[in-house]
Motif scaffolding. Sequence first.
Motif, PDB file in Angstrom:
ATOM      1  N   GLU A 101       2.237   1.693  -3.422  1.00  0.00           N
ATOM      2  CA  GLU A 101       1.170   2.171  -4.301  1.00  0.00           C
ATOM      3  C   GLU A 101       1.031   3.690  -4.190  1.00  0.00           C
ATOM      4  OE1 GLU A 101      -3.596   1.424  -5.129  1.00  0.00           O
ATOM      5  OE2 GLU A 101      -2.638   0.448  -3.426  1.00  0.00           O
ATOM      6  N   GLU A 102       1.065   4.201  -2.965  1.00  0.00           N
ATOM      7  CA  GLU A 102       0.963   5.652  -2.770  1.00  0.00           C
ATOM      8  C   GLU A 102       2.179   6.382  -3.330  1.00  0.00           C
ATOM      9  OE1 GLU A 102      -0.223   7.192   1.032  1.00  0.00           O
ATOM     10  OE2 GLU A 102      -1.516   5.454   1.381  1.00  0.00           O
ATOM     11  N   LEU A 148       0.827  -1.214   0.000  1.00  0.00           N
ATOM     12  CA  LEU A 148       0.000   0.000   0.000  1.00  0.00           C
ATOM     13  C   LEU A 148       0.861   1.264   0.000  1.00  0.00           C
ATOM     14  CD1 LEU A 148      -2.834  -1.012   2.500  1.00  0.00           C
ATOM     15  CD2 LEU A 148      -2.990  -0.820   0.004  1.00  0.00           C
ATOM     16  N   MET A 149       1.968   1.241   0.748  1.00  0.00           N
ATOM     17  CA  MET A 149       2.881   2.389   0.756  1.00  0.00           C
ATOM     18  C   MET A 149       3.494   2.592  -0.628  1.00  0.00           C
ATOM     19  SD  MET A 149       4.876   2.382   4.407  1.00  0.00           S
ATOM     20  CE  MET A 149       5.428   0.693   4.359  1.00  0.00           C
ATOM     21  N   GLU A 152       2.152   7.042  -6.999  1.00  0.00           N
ATOM     22  CA  GLU A 152       1.273   8.101  -7.506  1.00  0.00           C
ATOM     23  C   GLU A 152       1.989   9.446  -7.631  1.00  0.00           C
ATOM     24  OE1 GLU A 152      -1.780   7.726  -8.809  1.00  0.00           O
ATOM     25  OE2 GLU A 152      -1.377   5.594  -8.517  1.00  0.00           O
TER      26      GLU A 152
END
Length: 101
Positions: free
Chosen positions: A27-28, A24-25, A31
């Motif tokens: 993924e951020e 999740l980290m 961005e």
Amino acid sequence: MGSKLMEKSKHLVWTPYAAHRIDLMLEEIGEIKIVKATLEEARLVSRFIYNHSKILFLFREHSKKKEIIRSAITRFSTDYLVVDSIWESEGALKILFTCEE
């Protein structure tokens, strides 16, 4: 299972869902504009090489049978592994894209 391992080996620390949280980290981070562009370029290079058998053959020849990791749809960490494998293969890629073959 994790708690049993911790009882046996005092130096182990059990963190449930660590891989998911790291994913999740990443993924951020992916961005962020410049990171996103870099990851997309790495995916393009990887796809280009693997979609052309002659180029793949030449790459393997110049990189001494080394492979570039292919990105996967499921995990964001593979995108970063693709960038790392391209970075490690920088010399072979320069030779590949400048050779006359």
